[in-house]
Design a protein around this motif. Structure first.
Motif, PDB file in Angstrom:
ATOM      1  N   MET A  92       0.838  -1.202   0.000  1.00 19.65           N
ATOM      2  CA  MET A  92       0.000   0.000   0.000  1.00 19.65           C
ATOM      3  C   MET A  92       0.869   1.247   0.000  1.00 19.65           C
ATOM      4  O   MET A  92       0.585   2.218  -0.720  1.00 19.65           O
ATOM      5  CB  MET A  92      -0.916  -0.011   1.226  1.00 19.65           C
ATOM      6  N   GLN A  93       1.941   1.229   0.802  1.00 17.96           N
ATOM      7  CA  GLN A  93       2.827   2.397   0.844  1.00 17.96           C
ATOM      8  C   GLN A  93       3.537   2.592  -0.493  1.00 17.96           C
ATOM      9  O   GLN A  93       3.718   3.728  -0.944  1.00 17.96           O
ATOM     10  CB  GLN A  93       3.856   2.254   1.967  1.00 17.96           C
ATOM     11  N   GLN A  94       3.943   1.518  -1.135  1.00 20.64           N
ATOM     12  CA  GLN A  94       4.661   1.644  -2.398  1.00 20.64           C
ATOM     13  C   GLN A  94       3.804   2.270  -3.487  1.00 20.64           C
ATOM     14  O   GLN A  94       4.250   3.162  -4.211  1.00 20.64           O
ATOM     15  CB  GLN A  94       5.183   0.280  -2.847  1.00 20.64           C
ATOM     16  N   ILE A  95       2.553   1.817  -3.606  1.00 16.88           N
ATOM     17  CA  ILE A  95       1.693   2.396  -4.634  1.00 16.88           C
ATOM     18  C   ILE A  95       1.349   3.841  -4.285  1.00 16.88           C
ATOM     19  O   ILE A  95       1.283   4.708  -5.171  1.00 16.88           O
ATOM     20  CB  ILE A  95       0.407   1.552  -4.831  1.00 16.88           C
ATOM     21  N   ALA A  96       1.163   4.117  -2.991  1.00 19.43           N
ATOM     22  CA  ALA A  96       0.850   5.486  -2.574  1.00 19.43           C
ATOM     23  C   ALA A  96       2.032   6.419  -2.827  1.00 19.43           C
ATOM     24  O   ALA A  96       1.852   7.569  -3.259  1.00 19.43           O
ATOM     25  CB  ALA A  96       0.468   5.508  -1.089  1.00 19.43           C
ATOM     26  N   MET A  97       3.240   5.934  -2.557  1.00 19.29           N
ATOM     27  CA  MET A  97       4.434   6.736  -2.783  1.00 19.29           C
ATOM     28  C   MET A  97       4.581   7.077  -4.260  1.00 19.29           C
ATOM     29  O   MET A  97       4.819   8.239  -4.629  1.00 19.29           O
ATOM     30  CB  MET A  97       5.666   5.975  -2.301  1.00 19.29           C
ATOM     31  N   SER A  98       4.443   6.078  -5.123  1.00 22.92           N
ATOM     32  CA  SER A  98       4.583   6.315  -6.561  1.00 22.92           C
ATOM     33  C   SER A  98       3.526   7.295  -7.063  1.00 22.92           C
ATOM     34  O   SER A  98       3.831   8.220  -7.826  1.00 22.92           O
ATOM     35  CB  SER A  98       4.463   4.984  -7.328  1.00 22.92           C
ATOM     36  N   TRP A  99       2.289   7.089  -6.621  1.00 23.93           N
ATOM     37  CA  TRP A  99       1.211   7.950  -7.096  1.00 23.93           C
ATOM     38  C   TRP A  99       1.382   9.385  -6.581  1.00 23.93           C
ATOM     39  O   TRP A  99       1.135  10.357  -7.311  1.00 23.93           O
ATOM     40  CB  TRP A  99      -0.131   7.395  -6.653  1.00 23.93           C
ATOM     41  N   ALA A 144      -4.474  -3.069  -4.691  1.00 22.05           N
ATOM     42  CA  ALA A 144      -5.900  -2.876  -4.949  1.00 22.05           C
ATOM     43  C   ALA A 144      -6.537  -2.021  -3.863  1.00 22.05           C
ATOM     44  O   ALA A 144      -7.256  -1.056  -4.143  1.00 22.05           O
ATOM     45  CB  ALA A 144      -6.589  -4.233  -5.046  1.00 22.05           C
ATOM     46  N   VAL A 145      -6.252  -2.364  -2.589  1.00 19.86           N
ATOM     47  CA  VAL A 145      -6.782  -1.574  -1.476  1.00 19.86           C
ATOM     48  C   VAL A 145      -6.180  -0.172  -1.488  1.00 19.86           C
ATOM     49  O   VAL A 145      -6.874   0.832  -1.281  1.00 19.86           O
ATOM     50  CB  VAL A 145      -6.501  -2.274  -0.134  1.00 19.86           C
ATOM     51  N   GLY A 146      -4.873  -0.106  -1.751  1.00 22.58           N
ATOM     52  CA  GLY A 146      -4.206   1.190  -1.793  1.00 22.58           C
ATOM     53  C   GLY A 146      -4.776   2.095  -2.874  1.00 22.58           C
ATOM     54  O   GLY A 146      -4.985   3.291  -2.646  1.00 22.58           O
ATOM     55  N   GLY A 147      -5.049   1.545  -4.059  1.00 25.06           N
ATOM     56  CA  GLY A 147      -5.618   2.347  -5.139  1.00 25.06           C
ATOM     57  C   GLY A 147      -6.970   2.935  -4.758  1.00 25.06           C
ATOM     58  O   GLY A 147      -7.265   4.099  -5.046  1.00 25.06           O
ATOM     59  N   VAL A 148      -7.800   2.131  -4.069  1.00 23.74           N
ATOM     60  CA  VAL A 148      -9.110   2.617  -3.632  1.00 23.74           C
ATOM     61  C   VAL A 148      -8.958   3.683  -2.550  1.00 23.74           C
ATOM     62  O   VAL A 148      -9.616   4.738  -2.585  1.00 23.74           O
ATOM     63  CB  VAL A 148      -9.975   1.445  -3.121  1.00 23.74           C
ATOM     64  N   GLY A 162      -6.877   9.604   0.210  1.00 21.86           N
ATOM     65  CA  GLY A 162      -5.553  10.173  -0.017  1.00 21.86           C
ATOM     66  C   GLY A 162      -4.435   9.215   0.365  1.00 21.86           C
ATOM     67  O   GLY A 162      -4.649   8.179   1.018  1.00 21.86           O
ATOM     68  N   GLU A 163      -3.218   9.589  -0.017  1.00 22.90           N
ATOM     69  CA  GLU A 163      -2.052   8.720   0.180  1.00 22.90           C
ATOM     70  C   GLU A 163      -1.654   8.560   1.649  1.00 22.90           C
ATOM     71  O   GLU A 163      -1.098   7.545   2.049  1.00 22.90           O
ATOM     72  CB  GLU A 163      -0.850   9.265  -0.593  1.00 22.90           C
ATOM     73  N   GLY A 164      -1.945   9.566   2.475  1.00 23.66           N
ATOM     74  CA  GLY A 164      -1.497   9.548   3.871  1.00 23.66           C
ATOM     75  C   GLY A 164      -2.037   8.376   4.664  1.00 23.66           C
ATOM     76  O   GLY A 164      -1.348   7.824   5.537  1.00 23.66           O
ATOM     77  N   ILE A 165      -3.266   7.954   4.384  1.00 20.49           N
ATOM     78  CA  ILE A 165      -3.862   6.819   5.098  1.00 20.49           C
ATOM     79  C   ILE A 165      -3.078   5.544   4.809  1.00 20.49           C
ATOM     80  O   ILE A 165      -2.891   4.693   5.690  1.00 20.49           O
ATOM     81  CB  ILE A 165      -5.339   6.661   4.690  1.00 20.49           C
ATOM     82  N   CYS A 166      -2.610   5.395   3.571  1.00 15.77           N
ATOM     83  CA  CYS A 166      -1.818   4.210   3.215  1.00 15.77           C
ATOM     84  C   CYS A 166      -0.529   4.162   4.033  1.00 15.77           C
ATOM     85  O   CYS A 166      -0.124   3.098   4.515  1.00 15.77           O
ATOM     86  CB  CYS A 166      -1.497   4.220   1.723  1.00 15.77           C
ATOM     87  N   PHE A 167       0.127   5.317   4.192  1.00 19.43           N
ATOM     88  CA  PHE A 167       1.361   5.371   4.987  1.00 19.43           C
ATOM     89  C   PHE A 167       1.076   5.040   6.452  1.00 19.43           C
ATOM     90  O   PHE A 167       1.844   4.317   7.100  1.00 19.43           O
ATOM     91  CB  PHE A 167       1.999   6.759   4.885  1.00 19.43           C
ATOM     92  N   ILE A 197       0.136   6.056 -21.355  1.00 23.53           N
ATOM     93  CA  ILE A 197      -0.079   5.133 -22.473  1.00 23.53           C
ATOM     94  C   ILE A 197      -1.465   4.505 -22.413  1.00 23.53           C
ATOM     95  O   ILE A 197      -2.178   4.430 -23.417  1.00 23.53           O
ATOM     96  CB  ILE A 197       1.012   4.045 -22.500  1.00 23.53           C
ATOM     97  N   LEU A 198      -1.878   4.061 -21.199  1.00 19.36           N
ATOM     98  CA  LEU A 198      -3.197   3.451 -21.056  1.00 19.36           C
ATOM     99  C   LEU A 198      -4.271   4.474 -20.702  1.00 19.36           C
ATOM    100  O   LEU A 198      -5.461   4.153 -20.727  1.00 19.36           O
ATOM    101  CB  LEU A 198      -3.159   2.352 -19.986  1.00 19.36           C
ATOM    102  N   HIS A 199      -3.848   5.695 -20.294  1.00 19.47           N
ATOM    103  CA  HIS A 199      -4.763   6.792 -19.947  1.00 19.47           C
ATOM    104  C   HIS A 199      -5.721   6.386 -18.827  1.00 19.47           C
ATOM    105  O   HIS A 199      -6.936   6.631 -18.893  1.00 19.47           O
ATOM    106  CB  HIS A 199      -5.552   7.243 -21.187  1.00 19.47           C
ATOM    107  N   GLY A 200      -5.155   5.758 -17.789  1.00 22.66           N
ATOM    108  CA  GLY A 200      -5.950   5.315 -16.656  1.00 22.66           C
ATOM    109  C   GLY A 200      -5.617   6.077 -15.391  1.00 22.66           C
ATOM    110  O   GLY A 200      -4.774   6.989 -15.388  1.00 22.66           O
ATOM    111  N   GLY A 201      -6.273   5.698 -14.278  1.00 25.37           N
ATOM    112  CA  GLY A 201      -6.061   6.335 -12.995  1.00 25.37           C
ATOM    113  C   GLY A 201      -5.492   5.373 -11.970  1.00 25.37           C
ATOM    114  O   GLY A 201      -4.967   4.307 -12.313  1.00 25.37           O
ATOM    115  N   SER A 202      -5.633   5.740 -10.685  1.00 29.39           N
ATOM    116  CA  SER A 202      -5.035   4.941  -9.620  1.00 29.39           C
ATOM    117  C   SER A 202      -5.666   3.552  -9.531  1.00 29.39           C
ATOM    118  O   SER A 202      -5.003   2.577  -9.172  1.00 29.39           O
ATOM    119  CB  SER A 202      -5.167   5.664  -8.273  1.00 29.39           C
TER     120      SER A 202
END
Length: 454
Positions: free
Chosen positions: A56-63, A185-189, A195-200, A276-281
């Motif tokens: 969760m932290q990794q995806i939040a950090m990247s995003w 998956a949970v992190g993206g939602v 927001g990202e802070g909850i993941c951290f 490239i895929l034009h998608g979101g989190s």
């Protein structure tokens, strides 16, 4: 024509592809055999909780980084800061792994990791977070992991009997990649909702599970070795051991190539999704979860194997198929096709990396294991930021799709080179297998050919 040098031997026809399948379905009864150990059950349970938070932290950090900057290069820079200490500091840190009690070292590293995650949460939730904060805290977690990685890898023999070691390593890979199914998956939602802070914050809390598990283990305290020479002399001895051991040296070089060219995909995947895929989190979470599904299946496959014999061929085939998968992804612009391709990419990454890990654990001497695992951490985790930075810089000139194609070609070539030298590696690994009693399994009917001894 020498069969060892023929194209047929490399591809192996259907016979070669069957190396990626267990010998029989009954092998799956062996998948969870290492969980019979009390200590490994504790470790396994703690990891199941903590690693979900880590992903969760990794995806939040990247995003968060890409949202703040919109820069692929800065995305790669953050990864570089988090992983370059593993390349630089691990040879020094791994000396202490061979000197001190490994459980105490793990309690220390997990506690420090918890502090890092909570600091990230505090800065993000208060709205004070800036890119330079992320860079400094990424450097901090990198320094912590420079000690944690070789300690963790060297700790496995304390958790399970020797004959269950490969199963424990594979099951740990299953935990890592099973958590990758849930965490992203949970992190993206959560990123979209809170927001990202909850993941951290949740990641920081999750470290408590591992710390409690470590403290509850019934492990005979490892006798701390008497310091007979300076740290740099231990570092020199470890380097000489690795450089002079042909099987270990060859496996580490292949690991470095896979890490340099294969793992940067994980760094660039937010940019791949967005540009490239034009998608979101949510799409980012989906693709990372698909990689996790493939990785999880690979870990279960390795756990189902009864022996380390034949893992050399698994490594070669996995590296080659990884190269093919990345090359195909470079041409994909349709989200569902990209998601499908992420499955074999995830499978082959873990099949190669976990197999190399098992082989290194098997081939290294107990008194050098910490330093060998240190070099493995350098090759796997340490080379990835270098690859990310180099490929990230080149991306400005040739584009992200060409970078992914280049990475795939290089992984495939690395597998070809490894296959060319595999007979030599097998010859030098054989005496170690005999000394450790592994080669006796051939007489018991598990494998009767020299070809499949490595």
């Amino acid at each position: 024509m020498n069969k060892d040098r023929s194209g047929y031997r490399f591809l192996g026809g259907w016979r070669g592809l069957r190396e990626l399948l267990p010998n029989n379905l009954g092998a799956f009864t062996q998948v969870f055999v290492s969980l019979k150990s009390y200590n490994f059950r504790l470790y396994f349970g703690g990891q199941c909780i903590s690693l979900i938070g880590t992903w969760m932290q990794q995806i939040a950090m990247s995003w968060l980084v890409f949202r703040l900057t919109g820069s692929v290069l800065l995305l790669a820079t953050v990864t570089f800061m988090a992983q370059i200490p593993i390349l630089v500091a691990t040879p020094y840190m791994s000396v202490f792994v061979d000197r001190f009690d490994r459980r105490k070292l793990l309690v220390l590293t997990q506690s420090l990791s918890m502090v890092q995650a909570l600091l990230m949460a505090l800065l993000t939730l208060t709205g004070l977070i800036q890119v330079w904060h992320i860079l400094i805290l990424s450097l901090l977690i990198g320094l912590i992991n420079a000690l944690d990685n070789p300690t963790r890898q060297s700790f496995y023999p304390s958790l399970v009997p020797k004959d269950k070691l490969s199963n424990a390593i594979a099951l740990n890979s299953a935990v890592i990649n099973g958590s990758r199914l849930i965490g992203p998956a949970v992190g993206g939602v959560l990123i979209g909702l809170l927001g990202e802070g909850i993941c951290f914050l949740l990641n920081g809390i999750s470290y408590i599970a591992v710390i409690i598990a470590l403290l509850m283990m019934r492990v005979t305290p490892r006798r701390e070795s008497a310091v007979k020479q300076k740290v740099w002399e231990d570092m020199r001895d470890g380097f000489r051991y690795v450089a002079g051991n042909i099987p270990i040296r060859t496996l580490l070089l292949l690991m470095s190539a896979i890490s340099f060219f294969g793992l940067p995909l994980m760094t660039f995947i937010p940019a791949y999704v967005k540009t490239i895929l034009h998608g979101g989190s949510e799409m980012l979470g989906l693709l990372l979860s698909c990689i996790g599904v493939g990785s999880f299946i690979a870990a279960l496959y390795l756990a189902a194997r009864k022996s380390v014999l034949g893992l050399g061929k698994v490594v070669m085939l996995s590296g080659a198929l990884l190269g093919i998968g990345l090359s195909m992804m470079s041409f994909v612009t349709v989200p569902w096709v990209a998601a499908v391709l992420c499955l074999p990419v995830g499978f082959t990454i873990i099949a190669a990396v976990a197999s190399i890990n098992t082989l290194l654990q098997t081939l290294s001497g107990e008194d050098k294991r910490g330093r060998v695992m240190g070099y493995m951490a350098m090759s796997f985790t340490g080379m990835a930021p270098v690859g990310s930075m180099v490929l990230g810089a080149i991306e400005k000139w040739i584009g992200l799709q060409m970078i992914i194609l280049l990475s795939g070609i290089c992984c495939f070539v690395a597998a070809l080179v490894f296959e060319y030298y595999r007979p030599l590696v097998r010859r030098y690994a054989r005496p170690v297998y005999i000394e450790k009693g592994i080669i006796k399994e051939i007489a018991m009917g598990i494998d009767s050919t020299e070809e499949q001894q490595f």
